[in-house]
Design a protein around this motif. Structure first.
Motif, PDB file in Angstrom:
ATOM      1  N   UNK A 112     -11.301 -24.188 -16.335  1.00  0.00           N
ATOM      2  CA  UNK A 112     -11.427 -22.966 -15.528  1.00  0.00           C
ATOM      3  C   UNK A 112     -12.705 -22.951 -14.699  1.00  0.00           C
ATOM      4  N   UNK A 113     -13.474 -24.040 -14.745  1.00  0.00           N
ATOM      5  CA  UNK A 113     -14.763 -24.096 -14.060  1.00  0.00           C
ATOM      6  C   UNK A 113     -14.947 -25.467 -13.429  1.00  0.00           C
ATOM      7  N   UNK A 114     -15.647 -25.504 -12.312  1.00  0.00           N
ATOM      8  CA  UNK A 114     -16.016 -26.779 -11.709  1.00  0.00           C
ATOM      9  C   UNK A 114     -17.162 -27.356 -12.534  1.00  0.00           C
ATOM     10  N   UNK A 115     -16.838 -28.280 -13.448  1.00  0.00           N
ATOM     11  CA  UNK A 115     -17.796 -28.698 -14.451  1.00  0.00           C
ATOM     12  C   UNK A 115     -17.907 -30.213 -14.500  1.00  0.00           C
ATOM     13  N   UNK A 116     -19.127 -30.706 -14.665  1.00  0.00           N
ATOM     14  CA  UNK A 116     -19.325 -32.123 -14.940  1.00  0.00           C
ATOM     15  C   UNK A 116     -20.143 -32.256 -16.215  1.00  0.00           C
ATOM     16  N   UNK A 117     -19.852 -33.287 -16.978  1.00  0.00           N
ATOM     17  CA  UNK A 117     -20.430 -33.455 -18.301  1.00  0.00           C
ATOM     18  C   UNK A 117     -21.365 -34.653 -18.322  1.00  0.00           C
ATOM     19  N   UNK A 118     -22.476 -34.478 -19.004  1.00  0.00           N
ATOM     20  CA  UNK A 118     -23.384 -35.601 -19.205  1.00  0.00           C
ATOM     21  C   UNK A 118     -24.226 -35.362 -20.446  1.00  0.00           C
TER      22      UNK A 118
END
Length: 330
Positions: free
Chosen positions: A211-217
């Motif tokens: 539901x969100x423009x998300x990037x993971x690191x």
């Protein structure tokens, strides 16, 4: 939005990471994290008044102060903590912040068939029973809101670690409100009844990401070093966790087989500023010597117990041990 992958369960490190992510980077953040058994107290609370000191001490449960306000909470591995950090919306008060950041969590739970809702200003409930307390702080133009999500937490440890007798403390610190609590796992429909806390973390992570423009690191080496420094220099220190408590007084009494003792303390900045011991005990040395030995010490169990152990207590009070007497000071 940045989604940070967290694996540590060290409460000192996790609370240090909260401060770093709020003050050290500029982009919005979503974070899921867990702590090993610990008591997390609000920014302006008297930590000593919020805990069952004997229960916490004998079980080696850390007490850690957070940046945000609100009341004391117990964490263990059955509790999932979530954090949102984002820009502050002009004119938004704390109630609006709580509505904004709890909305995706409520949506995720309802997608599992759990009828969660926001009650009052900052509690999430199921059938009127609390499973999430939330707190907020603002730094510059950024807002941090974090909250607990009791999934399969030990309610017995939660009740045991938090103080149920705050009346012995006198002061202006913010006291916690105790609520009836529940675990999310108790309300899952049959289709999700086998869900573990790890499954729940994965589900929540995926739901928020979708539901969100998300990037993971993960954290960089430099970020880990900065957080470790905050952990060691601030969040794991007695001064931050207890010394920053507001001034308070403590009055406590106990009747032993050989006599009655009453202890009164005035504490400021975590330091015993004055100490009075009274009672109907028999003595061969004046009690004022004990009072002087304790005045100026940190109001910590270790410091008080060590000072009492160095004194000939039988001369002052009769057949009492340092351990027995130390309990009266907390």
């Amino acid at each position: 939005m940045l989604s940070i992958i967290d694996s540590t369960t060290d409460p000192y490190w996790n609370l240090a990471a909260e401060e770093y992510l709020l003050t050290g980077i500029s982009e919005p953040v979503f974070r899921l994290w867990r702590n090993a058994p610990s008591v997390i107290v609000g920014r302006y609370q008297n930590a000593a008044a919020e805990i069952n000191s004997e229960y916490v001490r004998t079980r080696g449960i850390p007490v850690v102060r957070r940046l945000t306000g609100g009341g004391a909470v117990f964490h263990d591995l059955g509790n999932v903590n979530y954090t949102f950090i984002d820009r502050k919306v002009e004119g938004e008060d704390t109630s609006a912040m709580f509505r904004r950041f709890t909305a995706p969590v409520i949506a995720a739970l309802r997608s599992l068939g759990v009828e969660a809702s926001l009650e009052g200003r900052n509690d999430l409930v199921i059938d009127g029973r609390k499973f999430s307390g939330n707190a907020v702080c603002v730094h510059g133009g950024r807002v941090l809101q974090h909250g607990t999500l009791l999934f399969s937490a030990s309610v017995a440890d939660l009740s045991g670690a938090l103080n149920t007798r705050p009346e012995k403390f006198i002061g202006k610190s913010v006291q916690s409100n105790r609520s009836r609590v529940t675990n999310i796992s108790e309300h899952l429909p049959p289709a999700h009844a086998s869900m573990t806390v790890e499954d729940f973390i994965s589900y929540l992570q995926s739901f928020i990401a979708d539901s969100t423009d998300m990037h993971t690191r993960s954290y960089s080496a430099a970020e880990k070093a900065d957080i470790e420094r905050l952990r060691n220099e601030k969040y794991s220190t007695w001064q931050w966790n207890f010394g920053n408590s507001p001034g308070y007084g403590l009055n406590q009494t106990r009747r032993f087989p050989w006599g009655f003792i009453e202890v009164s303390l005035d504490v400021a900045g975590g330091i015993i500023r004055s100490c009075a011991v009274r009672g109907d005990y028999f003595f061969t040395r004046p009690t004022e010597e004990v009072e002087r030995a304790l005045t100026g010490l940190p109001h910590s169990h270790g410091a008080v117990a060590a000072a009492l152990s160095a004194l000939p207590l039988a001369d002052y009070f009769g057949p009492v041990t340092a351990a027995e007497l130390a309990e009266l000071f907390f």
